[in-house]
Design a protein around this motif. Sequence first.
Motif, PDB file in Angstrom:
ATOM      1  N   ARG A 211      -7.933   8.770  -9.304  1.00  0.00           N
ATOM      2  CA  ARG A 211      -7.800  10.008 -10.063  1.00  0.00           C
ATOM      3  C   ARG A 211      -6.906   9.586 -11.480  1.00  0.00           C
ATOM      4  NH1 ARG A 211      -6.803  12.685  -5.487  1.00  0.00           N
ATOM      5  NH2 ARG A 211      -4.662  12.923  -5.905  1.00  0.00           N
ATOM      6  N   GLU A 212      -5.680   8.865 -10.875  1.00  0.00           N
ATOM      7  CA  GLU A 212      -4.808   8.505 -12.136  1.00  0.00           C
ATOM      8  C   GLU A 212      -4.960   7.069 -12.677  1.00  0.00           C
ATOM      9  OE1 GLU A 212      -2.814  10.864 -13.116  1.00  0.00           O
ATOM     10  OE2 GLU A 212      -3.295  12.321 -11.516  1.00  0.00           O
ATOM     11  N   ALA A 213      -6.314   6.593 -12.513  1.00  0.00           N
ATOM     12  CA  ALA A 213      -6.310   5.029 -12.853  1.00  0.00           C
ATOM     13  C   ALA A 213      -6.046   4.975 -14.362  1.00  0.00           C
ATOM     14  CB  ALA A 213      -7.648   4.810 -12.508  1.00  0.00           C
ATOM     15  N   GLY A 214      -6.188   6.068 -15.227  1.00  0.00           N
ATOM     16  CA  GLY A 214      -5.804   5.840 -16.836  1.00  0.00           C
ATOM     17  C   GLY A 214      -4.565   5.860 -16.908  1.00  0.00           C
ATOM     18  N   SER A 215      -3.637   6.816 -16.486  1.00  0.00           N
ATOM     19  CA  SER A 215      -2.325   6.781 -16.773  1.00  0.00           C
ATOM     20  C   SER A 215      -1.554   5.532 -16.077  1.00  0.00           C
ATOM     21  CB  SER A 215      -1.514   7.913 -16.453  1.00  0.00           C
ATOM     22  OG  SER A 215      -2.194   8.488 -15.302  1.00  0.00           O
ATOM     23  N   VAL A 216      -2.045   5.188 -14.868  1.00  0.00           N
ATOM     24  CA  VAL A 216      -1.451   3.812 -14.509  1.00  0.00           C
ATOM     25  C   VAL A 216      -1.890   2.794 -15.244  1.00  0.00           C
ATOM     26  CG1 VAL A 216      -1.675   2.456 -12.142  1.00  0.00           C
ATOM     27  CG2 VAL A 216      -1.846   4.985 -11.963  1.00  0.00           C
ATOM     28  N   ALA A 217      -3.168   2.641 -15.359  1.00  0.00           N
ATOM     29  CA  ALA A 217      -3.571   1.459 -16.157  1.00  0.00           C
ATOM     30  C   ALA A 217      -2.744   1.135 -17.525  1.00  0.00           C
ATOM     31  CB  ALA A 217      -5.118   1.318 -16.542  1.00  0.00           C
ATOM     32  N   ALA A 218      -2.645   2.412 -18.110  1.00  0.00           N
ATOM     33  CA  ALA A 218      -1.774   2.363 -19.503  1.00  0.00           C
ATOM     34  C   ALA A 218      -0.200   2.064 -19.289  1.00  0.00           C
ATOM     35  CB  ALA A 218      -1.751   3.759 -19.974  1.00  0.00           C
ATOM     36  N   GLY A 219       0.126   1.899 -18.071  1.00  0.00           N
ATOM     37  CA  GLY A 219       1.594   1.596 -17.838  1.00  0.00           C
ATOM     38  C   GLY A 219       2.574   2.816 -18.083  1.00  0.00           C
ATOM     39  N   ALA A 227       2.872   5.518  -8.166  1.00  0.00           N
ATOM     40  CA  ALA A 227       2.299   4.429  -7.418  1.00  0.00           C
ATOM     41  C   ALA A 227       3.328   3.631  -6.743  1.00  0.00           C
ATOM     42  CB  ALA A 227       1.877   3.678  -8.621  1.00  0.00           C
ATOM     43  N   ILE A 228       4.341   3.182  -7.187  1.00  0.00           N
ATOM     44  CA  ILE A 228       5.497   2.299  -6.376  1.00  0.00           C
ATOM     45  C   ILE A 228       5.919   3.154  -5.206  1.00  0.00           C
ATOM     46  CG2 ILE A 228       7.374   1.455  -6.664  1.00  0.00           C
ATOM     47  CD1 ILE A 228       7.151   1.141  -9.589  1.00  0.00           C
ATOM     48  N   ALA A 229       6.345   4.364  -5.554  1.00  0.00           N
ATOM     49  CA  ALA A 229       6.991   5.239  -4.246  1.00  0.00           C
ATOM     50  C   ALA A 229       5.832   5.165  -3.155  1.00  0.00           C
ATOM     51  CB  ALA A 229       7.349   6.452  -4.839  1.00  0.00           C
TER      52      ALA A 229
END
Lengths: 371, 371
Positions: A211-219, A227-229
């Motif tokens: 779902r959140e691949a966009g914001s995760v990929a954008a850093g 993601a870390i938690a």
Amino acid sequence: VYSPGVTDEFTIRTRRAARESRIRIEPGGLARAGEFARRLSGARRVAVVGDAAVARRYAPTLLRSLSRAGFECERIDVPQGERAKQPAHLVRLWSGFAAAGLGRADLVVAVGGGVTGDLAGFAAATWMRGVDWIGVPTTLLAQVDSSIGGKTAIDLPAGKNLAGAYHPPVGVLVDPETLRTLPDRQRRAGLAEVVKTGMAVDAALFAWLEREAGSVAAGETGALAVAIARSLKAKARIVQRDERDSGPRTALNFGHTLGHALEAARSYRGPLHGEAVAVGMRTAAALSVRCAGLSPNARERLDALLDRFRLPRRMPPTPVARLFACMERDKKADAHGVRWVLTPRVGHASVPRLIPRRLVRAALLEAGARG
Amino acid sequence: VYSPGVTDEFTIRTRRAARESRIRIEPGGLARAGEFARRLSGARRVAVVGDAAVARRYAPTLLRSLSRAGFECERIDVPQGERAKQPAHLVRLWSGFAAAGLGRADLVVAVGGGVTGDLAGFAAATWMRGVDWIGVPTTLLAQVDSSIGGKTAIDLPAGKNLAGAYHPPVGVLVDPETLRTLPDRQRRAGLAEVVKTGMAVDAALFAWLEREAGSVAAGETGALAVAIARSLKAKARIVQRDERDSGPRTALNFGHTLGHALEAARSYRGPLHGEAVAVGMRTAAALSVRCAGLSPNARERLDALLDRFRLPRRMPPTPVARLFACMERDKKADAHGVRWVLTPRVGHASVPRLIPRRLVRAALLEAGARG
């Protein structure tokens, strides 16, 4: 789903060492490291160990905060990169601890990537038969993977991580803002371990990543913090049940049979660890479809997610025979086959299974190996 | 009270490491080491570590027995004496383990004095994050003292035993017949630790030593076997309660405040450890009469027993200031006084107490120190 700037904190208890590790994920937390350390340690002196480049950037902030919390600090720099894990640098750290007057009740703080944590953690494990340490990982890979679990080690000419100890840190402080200066390629490689955790043990994390691949990929810092938690909590649940690498913890080796072999076969100068693990996961998923009942659709979801993070589909051309030799040296392969962690479905891994060499060979060729 | 040739075996359980050490005292046991090791380990490979001289004498017997029990053996020699505890020899051992193909489930056997056990035990503690080891101590000091408790360590230029680990052996095989070739002076020095154990924690052992002093002093194997077994059992009772050096275990430091300082002040080229401890115990007893209510008669019993073993009454002339400096470095002394373990009566030690410097000074001068 996530709010940027949010702070998360939880505890990992390990049976074997009767020890607790307090994990804190806090954007900007580096500047408040002293308070975190003071809650966990009554030390008078602290040795702050960092690799030269990381230490130059972060040590001043860290030392200021630690000093304000009443610690007498000594900064000890170690070289950048894997060569810091040579025995000579372990001995140099011990000498540094001696020069700093570090006593049994004192503290080591390791700031940097996995290499620094491995080395400084091992030095802490063995200084005066064990002093407390706190990890401040500054790469995504170290933040999601190597920062907990208690494994510390150095390398020998005969192989990586051959000498070491199980010595969990009393605390791990993750400041996702340190990732802003991390090279893009390293951040993407770190995401491979997050995907791995989702695929192997946490279906909800996997779905969240999709779902959140966009914001995760954008850093985006907030997305990375979540993601870390989530990744650390999933890993903590596993590690708490199995501090050594025997039972449930083997699930976390998903993608690593080929990943480790590929790194070794390219003499650790090829793909980054996370990149090698990405190829390893894709191959393990292919074998899982064939041997463990993974649905082709689930395999495609994994491939698509790794694609979103621009993680490699194929390995650089590498002889199949060399990959097999590396898996044998790693005790993953013998005459009967190769031991793989497979995933019958998203979020679930099986214990390592012996897969016939001919099936492995075909999968390796498909992944870009040379016959 | 004892029958020569008798075999004794018992188990020490340590809380912290959730580990058991099986202790076997068996005259002639060296030739049956393989059976003992096989009961404790499913290893395929064994690295037998010994100092050059000891290994020359005992390794063939040991290797024959281990091979008969189905172990693939590799012998690794280390130098004689304290210099074996340098970091370079730890690294050499690790490399030797790698060359021997020693895996996680394999075994290290350390044959020799305390130095060999300290070094090989630490190498075992850290090889692949910890493999099992068995100690085969061949000096009386190692048999009664350093062979159990789980402390392993090496030295650094900055001080002795600075890097190490708590890693109890899975087994300790004591063959008192190895003492036949031990120089008389070393055997007597080893007896100092037996006397210490009696005086500090085991009145019955002390009384037994007084009765059997003749055969013990003469080095009769049966008498020594009993002295070793009783000493180890007393130590085991203490260590089981307190694996680190905090609570009850401090009792075993009786005689060691001055003992350690004297060894350090003479740069470890003066009295043997046991001889220094003997002077330390006599001085601690004098202070115990003065500060802890020890009866003058009990002090005389201690002096008489140490005399029977021809252990020194006085130290070589050593400046009081240097002794104080060494006690300070050892964290035993500060501006307020010096921490001593005292004995209110035979078989009972108090927790370390701060004794005023002027009383300590007077006691040191009485023991032969120079003002």
